[in-house]
Scaffold this motif. Sequence first.
Motif, short mmCIF file in Angstrom:
data_model
loop_
_atom_site.label_atom_id
_atom_site.label_comp_id
_atom_site.label_asym_id
_atom_site.label_seq_id
_atom_site.Cartn_x
_atom_site.Cartn_y
_atom_site.Cartn_z
N ILE A 328 58.10 32.94 -30.87
CA ILE A 328 57.90 34.21 -31.24
C ILE A 328 56.18 34.21 -30.61
CG2 ILE A 328 57.27 36.38 -32.56
CD1 ILE A 328 59.44 34.95 -34.57
N ALA A 329 55.90 35.07 -29.59
CA ALA A 329 54.55 35.36 -29.32
C ALA A 329 54.16 36.61 -29.29
CB ALA A 329 54.33 34.73 -27.96
N LYS A 330 53.24 37.11 -30.27
CA LYS A 330 53.12 38.68 -30.36
C LYS A 330 51.50 38.80 -30.79
CE LYS A 330 57.18 40.40 -30.29
NZ LYS A 330 57.77 41.24 -29.37
N VAL A 331 50.74 39.86 -30.37
CA VAL A 331 49.73 40.20 -30.69
C VAL A 331 49.68 41.04 -31.80
CG1 VAL A 331 47.49 41.18 -29.89
CG2 VAL A 331 48.49 39.58 -28.55
N TRP A 332 49.04 40.91 -32.92
CA TRP A 332 49.07 41.99 -33.89
C TRP A 332 47.65 41.70 -34.71
CZ3 TRP A 332 51.62 46.27 -34.78
CH2 TRP A 332 51.38 46.96 -35.88
N GLY A 333 47.07 42.84 -34.92
CA GLY A 333 45.66 42.55 -35.53
C GLY A 333 44.78 42.81 -34.68
N TYR A 344 57.68 41.86 -45.86
CA TYR A 344 57.42 43.33 -46.55
C TYR A 344 58.61 44.45 -46.37
CZ TYR A 344 52.57 41.90 -46.54
OH TYR A 344 51.42 41.05 -46.69
N ASP A 345 59.59 44.09 -45.44
CA ASP A 345 60.87 44.79 -45.27
C ASP A 345 61.96 44.26 -46.20
OD1 ASP A 345 61.31 43.01 -43.42
OD2 ASP A 345 61.23 43.97 -41.66
N GLY A 346 61.86 43.16 -46.77
CA GLY A 346 63.00 42.55 -47.38
C GLY A 346 64.33 42.13 -46.50
N ASP A 347 64.16 41.74 -45.32
CA ASP A 347 65.11 41.44 -44.32
C ASP A 347 65.53 39.74 -44.40
OD1 ASP A 347 63.02 40.72 -42.95
OD2 ASP A 347 63.76 41.25 -41.17
N GLY A 348 64.81 39.36 -45.18
CA GLY A 348 64.70 37.64 -45.35
C GLY A 348 63.85 36.75 -44.24
N LYS A 349 62.87 37.72 -43.40
CA LYS A 349 62.05 37.08 -42.38
C LYS A 349 60.85 37.65 -42.69
CE LYS A 349 65.91 37.43 -39.18
NZ LYS A 349 66.25 37.93 -37.61
N ILE A 350 59.91 36.78 -42.28
CA ILE A 350 58.33 36.96 -42.35
C ILE A 350 57.95 38.22 -41.38
CG2 ILE A 350 56.10 35.86 -42.08
CD1 ILE A 350 57.31 35.06 -44.61
N ASP A 351 57.13 39.10 -41.82
CA ASP A 351 56.70 40.20 -41.06
C ASP A 351 55.11 39.55 -40.77
OD1 ASP A 351 59.03 41.63 -41.34
OD2 ASP A 351 58.06 42.04 -43.45
N LEU A 352 54.65 40.18 -39.41
CA LEU A 352 53.25 40.07 -39.17
C LEU A 352 52.29 41.14 -39.87
CD1 LEU A 352 53.83 39.53 -35.45
CD2 LEU A 352 54.43 37.99 -37.04
N ALA A 353 51.41 40.39 -40.40
CA ALA A 353 50.53 41.18 -41.28
C ALA A 353 49.08 40.99 -41.21
CB ALA A 353 51.11 41.71 -42.54
N THR A 354 48.18 41.94 -41.32
CA THR A 354 46.79 41.54 -41.55
C THR A 354 46.17 42.67 -42.36
OG1 THR A 354 46.39 43.19 -39.44
CG2 THR A 354 46.65 40.83 -38.86
N PHE A 355 44.96 42.19 -42.77
CA PHE A 355 44.12 42.91 -43.79
C PHE A 355 42.84 43.15 -43.16
CE2 PHE A 355 41.11 42.53 -47.35
CZ PHE A 355 41.16 43.93 -47.91
N GLN A 356 42.28 44.34 -43.01
CA GLN A 356 40.78 44.44 -42.66
C GLN A 356 39.78 44.67 -43.66
OE1 GLN A 356 39.70 48.35 -40.50
NE2 GLN A 356 39.48 47.04 -38.61
N ARG A 357 39.10 43.95 -44.06
CA ARG A 357 38.26 44.02 -45.07
C ARG A 357 37.46 45.38 -45.25
NH1 ARG A 357 37.44 39.17 -48.04
NH2 ARG A 357 38.54 37.21 -47.09
N ALA A 358 36.60 45.58 -43.71
CA ALA A 358 35.81 46.73 -44.00
C ALA A 358 36.42 47.91 -44.32
CB ALA A 358 35.41 46.71 -42.68
N THR A 359 37.68 48.41 -44.37
CA THR A 359 38.43 49.64 -44.37
C THR A 359 39.28 49.32 -45.44
OG1 THR A 359 39.99 49.38 -42.74
CG2 THR A 359 37.88 50.16 -42.21
N GLY A 360 39.90 48.41 -45.97
CA GLY A 360 40.81 48.04 -46.81
C GLY A 360 42.20 48.43 -46.22
N THR A 361 42.35 48.34 -44.89
CA THR A 361 43.57 48.68 -44.25
C THR A 361 44.38 47.45 -44.03
OG1 THR A 361 42.68 50.35 -43.07
CG2 THR A 361 44.52 49.46 -41.99
N TRP A 362 45.63 47.77 -44.44
CA TRP A 362 46.77 46.53 -44.26
C TRP A 362 47.66 47.21 -43.19
CZ3 TRP A 362 47.49 42.39 -48.18
CH2 TRP A 362 46.50 42.56 -49.04
N SER A 363 48.10 46.31 -42.26
CA SER A 363 48.82 46.61 -41.05
C SER A 363 50.26 45.65 -40.96
CB SER A 363 48.06 46.79 -39.69
OG SER A 363 46.97 47.68 -39.85
N VAL A 364 51.33 46.15 -41.12
CA VAL A 364 52.42 45.39 -41.19
C VAL A 364 53.48 45.71 -39.85
CG1 VAL A 364 54.51 44.55 -42.28
CG2 VAL A 364 52.44 45.47 -43.62
N SER A 365 53.79 44.48 -39.12
CA SER A 365 54.74 44.79 -38.10
C SER A 365 56.25 44.31 -38.59
CB SER A 365 54.35 44.11 -36.68
OG SER A 365 55.21 44.09 -35.62
#
Length: 687
Positions: A328-333, A344-365
């Motif tokens: 798997i090759a994806k740009v995320w974050g 995060y979606d409960g499908d039994g597979k890991i999702d791509l996710a990042t946390f931005q400290r400055a804004t407290g933003t969590w982004s999940v693919s």
Amino acid sequence: MRMRCFLRLVGLLGLILFSARADAATLTLQWDRNAETDVTGYVISYGTRTGVYDTRIEVGNVTSYVLTLSPALTTTYYFVVTAKSPGGESDPSGEVSTVIAGPIPGADFDGDVRADLTLYSSAGDWTVRTSSSNYTSTLAKSWGGAGYTPVSGDFDGDGKQDFAVYRDATGDWFVLKSGAGYTTTFGMGWGGPGYAPMPGDYDGDKRTDLGVYNTATGAWYVLKSSTGYTTSLTVNWGGTGYTPVPGLDFDGDGKADTTVYNQATGVWSILTSGSGYAAALSFTWGGRGYTLVPGDYDGDGKADLGLFNRANAQWNVLKSIGGYTSTIAKVWGSVGEVPVPGDYDGDGKIDLATFQRATGTWSVSRSSSNYTTSFTVTGFGAGTDTPITAAIVFPGDDTSRASDVDGDGRSDITAYSTSAANWLTLKSSSGYTTSINTAFGGAGYAPVPGDFDGDGRADRALYHAASGNWYVLLSSGNYTTSLSKNAGGTGWTPVPADYDGDGRTDFAVYNPTTGAWYVLKSGAGYTTSFATSWGGSGYTAVPGDFDGDGKADLGLYQTSSGLWIVLLSASNYTTSLSRNNGGAGYVPVAADFDGDRRTDFAAYNTASGLWYALKSSTGYTTTLAIGWGGTGYTPARGDFDGDGRADLAIYQTSSGNWYILLSGANFTTSLSKTLGGAAYAPVPAFP
């Protein structure tokens, strides 16, 4: 007479997780009705091996059936159907199969099969945004504090994460158990100084065991929950130069394997639990500049090899399904964000996710959409909060902590002007085409950059010699929040470094007259200190990690003779190391030039521009000797190509020109940029 088979099992429809626990899945089987008119019913048979069906269910005279299965692990099930009549039972239909995902351990505090968003503060405050509330409700507990490392896991086996911490100084584990509504606790001593916590389910009982790793010897010690923590497991796997990777199951047997990673070579070495820790797997996947993000991305019940490239936010995953032949090759974050992989979606597979400290933003693919849909949660977390994540970030050495402003794993070009009270930085993540300028400082203040908040980026920091006050603008707060402490004063020289091995820069000073060292330790929230006497008149303080234990040693350099003497942290500062390199006309430029994660003895001749280093990787028997610089040039610290080795960088004050000879090209190619000029000095500089 036996019936002929006219059955055709149409397939498995709607594999959907309905239950509130991760270990149950509901599916529908459908088949064509048999052509014979005297059929009285059908039988579903299934098992976990092709052609072997351990379970039979007589479902009646119907052509579909809803079945709920609850595997402890991700499991492949094989199904056939037969028809019954007064004359007997038919031959089985053709076989169909499906994979049912088992629970992915970790990050689920509310037990709904999905990862929650979790933060931990240095004060010991845990804050959890629960997935069951669509990340709108919060669970908060205070458990831990200065000197404690968060080690959440499911210690009571209820399918929910417990709040747990490990005390590095004593080896004590303290667990606040979710099974009792966080009203009961569990405590056990296992570990201590020199041991890193490695929680995981090593005995397969679906409860987290107490595991520790000896960073010097590579020995793993596991206290097993299945025996009430009365018996242990010892495995020797790793050692100096290896990073332990805890709690992952690469062979799919439901038990954690012992895994280590060599950052210099990118090699993963896995001793499998299924073999009784006797057989090994080895994969080359990675190298310098990556954060490890392993986990089950393909849903086959086995951990995959995951990497997050800090320079461009690309995720690269080598999948176990198919024998590690597909990726798997994806740009995320974005550069500087913290990877927080989870299901995060409960499908039994890991999702791509990042946390931005400055804004407290969590982004999940989401993996359930093949990473084509996403969601974000904003405003959750402050710059100083630590996200609880399975990602393994390699704390850089003190050179990278002081020089990597944008967090891409490479040094940036930074200059500071006392008269202008200004910091200038060209960011490596943009190819040195964009800049960060910060007004901070002035007369009487010396630049002392470092990573004081542990976010993987250099903070702007100043030391006021007259008062001993330190002032830090934190990168995690986008330089809008600050930290201040007092250590030193008149007659003291700042020597910031990571002396306690927590990945953060400590406030430290050295008195060149008396030889006194004083360190305020970040690992204890700056509430405890370390003081000793080592050196004095004629010696320059040159802290560095000469023994490779992840902590700064007390290094000294005598200009008149070129003598180096180092008091080693690995022995709790009771043994020393000495070498001779340099002398009159040379200044110390100690750094890791050979990439073995140990500081080399190195000196620079200010007149001739000769760099001369004794390499630790060969026991100081081989050298690096290169002419680069000379009169009018100042040596600067940095790993500008991100290969884990210090480059030869010089700064010309009159012009503001930087000339960098890159170690990644074996010092045959260079990088040139202009930043600064008269009244500016390179940051960080060597002592």
